[in-house]
Design a protein around this motif. Sequence first.
Motif, short mmCIF file in Angstrom:
data_model
loop_
_atom_site.label_atom_id
_atom_site.label_comp_id
_atom_site.label_asym_id
_atom_site.label_seq_id
_atom_site.Cartn_x
_atom_site.Cartn_y
_atom_site.Cartn_z
N PRO A 104 35.89 20.46 6.39
CA PRO A 104 36.60 19.74 7.46
C PRO A 104 35.95 18.38 7.72
O PRO A 104 34.73 18.23 7.62
CB PRO A 104 36.46 20.66 8.67
CG PRO A 104 36.18 22.02 8.09
CD PRO A 104 35.40 21.78 6.84
N ILE A 105 36.76 17.41 8.07
CA ILE A 105 36.26 16.06 8.31
C ILE A 105 35.31 16.05 9.51
O ILE A 105 35.52 16.74 10.50
CB ILE A 105 37.44 15.09 8.51
CG1 ILE A 105 36.98 13.64 8.43
CG2 ILE A 105 38.16 15.37 9.82
CD1 ILE A 105 38.12 12.64 8.34
N VAL A 106 34.24 15.28 9.38
CA VAL A 106 33.25 15.15 10.46
C VAL A 106 33.47 13.82 11.17
O VAL A 106 33.47 12.76 10.54
CB VAL A 106 31.81 15.20 9.90
CG1 VAL A 106 30.80 15.01 11.02
CG2 VAL A 106 31.56 16.51 9.17
N ASP A 107 33.65 13.87 12.48
CA ASP A 107 33.79 12.65 13.28
C ASP A 107 32.39 12.09 13.51
O ASP A 107 31.58 12.66 14.24
CB ASP A 107 34.46 12.98 14.61
CG ASP A 107 34.75 11.74 15.45
OD1 ASP A 107 34.10 10.70 15.22
OD2 ASP A 107 35.61 11.80 16.34
N ALA A 108 32.09 10.97 12.87
CA ALA A 108 30.75 10.38 12.95
C ALA A 108 30.78 9.00 13.61
O ALA A 108 29.94 8.15 13.32
CB ALA A 108 30.13 10.28 11.56
N HIS A 109 31.73 8.80 14.51
CA HIS A 109 31.82 7.52 15.21
C HIS A 109 30.68 7.36 16.21
O HIS A 109 30.14 6.26 16.38
CB HIS A 109 33.17 7.43 15.92
CG HIS A 109 33.41 6.14 16.65
ND1 HIS A 109 33.60 4.95 15.99
CD2 HIS A 109 33.48 5.86 17.99
CE1 HIS A 109 33.78 3.98 16.88
NE2 HIS A 109 33.72 4.51 18.08
N GLY A 110 30.31 8.46 16.86
CA GLY A 110 29.23 8.42 17.84
C GLY A 110 29.52 7.45 18.96
O GLY A 110 30.63 7.42 19.53
N GLU A 111 28.54 6.60 19.30
CA GLU A 111 28.72 5.61 20.37
C GLU A 111 29.49 4.39 19.90
O GLU A 111 29.82 3.53 20.70
CB GLU A 111 27.35 5.18 20.91
CG GLU A 111 26.63 6.26 21.69
CD GLU A 111 25.42 5.69 22.41
OE1 GLU A 111 24.72 4.83 21.83
OE2 GLU A 111 25.19 6.09 23.55
N LEU A 231 15.79 2.73 13.56
CA LEU A 231 15.16 4.03 13.39
C LEU A 231 15.85 4.78 12.26
O LEU A 231 17.06 5.03 12.32
CB LEU A 231 15.21 4.83 14.69
CG LEU A 231 14.43 6.14 14.72
CD1 LEU A 231 12.93 5.88 14.57
CD2 LEU A 231 14.72 6.90 16.02
N MET A 232 15.09 5.13 11.21
CA MET A 232 15.60 5.92 10.09
C MET A 232 14.71 7.15 9.94
O MET A 232 13.60 7.06 9.42
CB MET A 232 15.61 5.09 8.81
CG MET A 232 16.53 3.89 8.86
SD MET A 232 16.57 2.96 7.30
CE MET A 232 17.73 1.65 7.72
N GLY A 233 15.21 8.29 10.43
CA GLY A 233 14.35 9.46 10.47
C GLY A 233 13.23 9.22 11.46
O GLY A 233 13.46 8.88 12.63
N GLY A 251 26.81 8.17 12.01
CA GLY A 251 27.24 8.25 10.62
C GLY A 251 26.06 8.35 9.67
O GLY A 251 26.06 9.16 8.73
N GLU A 252 25.05 7.52 9.89
CA GLU A 252 23.86 7.59 9.04
C GLU A 252 23.18 8.95 9.14
O GLU A 252 22.77 9.53 8.13
CB GLU A 252 22.87 6.49 9.44
CG GLU A 252 21.60 6.48 8.60
CD GLU A 252 20.66 5.37 9.01
OE1 GLU A 252 21.02 4.19 8.81
OE2 GLU A 252 19.57 5.68 9.54
N GLU A 253 23.08 9.48 10.36
CA GLU A 253 22.43 10.78 10.55
C GLU A 253 23.21 11.89 9.85
O GLU A 253 22.62 12.78 9.22
CB GLU A 253 22.30 11.09 12.04
CG GLU A 253 21.30 10.20 12.76
CD GLU A 253 21.34 10.39 14.28
OE1 GLU A 253 22.04 11.33 14.73
OE2 GLU A 253 20.68 9.62 14.99
N VAL A 254 24.54 11.85 9.95
CA VAL A 254 25.36 12.89 9.33
C VAL A 254 25.24 12.83 7.81
O VAL A 254 25.03 13.85 7.13
CB VAL A 254 26.83 12.76 9.77
CG1 VAL A 254 27.73 13.66 8.93
CG2 VAL A 254 26.98 13.11 11.25
N LEU A 255 25.38 11.63 7.24
CA LEU A 255 25.26 11.48 5.79
C LEU A 255 23.88 11.91 5.31
O LEU A 255 23.75 12.64 4.31
CB LEU A 255 25.51 10.02 5.40
CG LEU A 255 26.93 9.48 5.62
CD1 LEU A 255 26.96 7.97 5.40
CD2 LEU A 255 27.94 10.17 4.71
#
Length: 416
Positions: A104-111, A231-233, A251-255
């Motif tokens: 299922p598609i993940v909504d990664a729009h966040g803020e 912040l990356m990780g 989006g970055e976190e989900v990917l």
Amino acid sequence: MAEQVTIKRLGAKADGTAEGASGPVFVPKVLPGETVTVEPEGSHARLISVDVASPERGTPFCPYFDACGGCATQHMKHGFYQAWKQDILAHTLRQARIEAPIAPIVDAHGEGRRRVTLHVRFPDRAMHVGYMAPRSHQIVEIAFCPIAEPGLKDQAPAIARTIGEHMKGPRKPLDVQITQTQTGFDVDVRGHGPLKDADRLSFIDLAGRLDLSRLSIHGDVIVERRPPAILMGRALVVPPAGSFLQATRLGEEVLAGFVTEACAKAKRVADLFAGSGPFSLRLAEKSEVHAVEFDKGSTAALDKAFRATPGLRRITTEARDLFRRPLLTPELNAFDAVVLDPPRAGAEAQVKQLAVSKVPLVVSVSCDPATFARDAGILIAGGYRLERVFPVDQFKHSPHLEVVGILRRDVAKKRR
């Protein structure tokens, strides 16, 4: 001359297809089954009115939606929108004769978007600041952008306008890219050309008045008042001015979550088209990583962040053009997993090398379902199987879709 048509279906770019008096026409911001009045403009048509609306039509939340070319799908109800995007991916894979389970598609729009690019133009000597209208260079002036992160959505147009007012000399078209970072706004201006030495001091003063973290012109840093960190990780990265960045934080976190979960058992991972390290720096919490990226500034930023972050396993970096010099089979065979996140054009040269390698796991991340399918098809023909595909909606309200594919091959174990 205006005419009334019925929308048959939606294409991959969200335009509706209808049969006009002179043949097929493509109409923006409509839905299947709707009866609409349009004014044909070649193969496209301008929407004049929706005469019979679809039950799937919703109310756009942005007051600029009808005129602006930035968003294409705010008129769709959420369920219809998600199903349409999911079907774009399914249809693309079917066309490529690829069968694989699609999550299922993940909504990664966040803020919202953490970066926007506003256009500053002077068509009538007056300054216009905003986004472009669909299929046009005409500027739709905006006072805010509701799909951007808080702060950025309200302040970005004012920043772009102030920069446009500050420019001296000929009124050249400007593109002002504004990124929200941990320490404030990082701004890169393109279109102006190099600054004269006498003007640099005034731009340093301007960056102070606007309280920018960094201001650059065509990637040339004029002033860095605070490192514009992302912040990356666990790591804080200061990417080069104007360099690639995933559209949203979520989006970055989900990917990265899909990538790190797939590579959890890999001891050595090659991260190809690594950018400034959104995957490498997270993978290094468990694996040794070799990060390859064409842009030397990005590899330097990644290396600096790695060295400043305790507890990570070794990351090595290499600046290399993977379109012209892909990693060859002997190089690839040293890794337990390979991660690919190429630009929209895909990674055809690199996957051809992977297809004849012994790498047991490939994680393919793509911002274009068509090039994802092409590259996956090459790997499948080489003996990989596409286990699962994850659609990630990072570019919400647009036709764009991120895709993550997990591809494995059986590799004979060496006898002791």
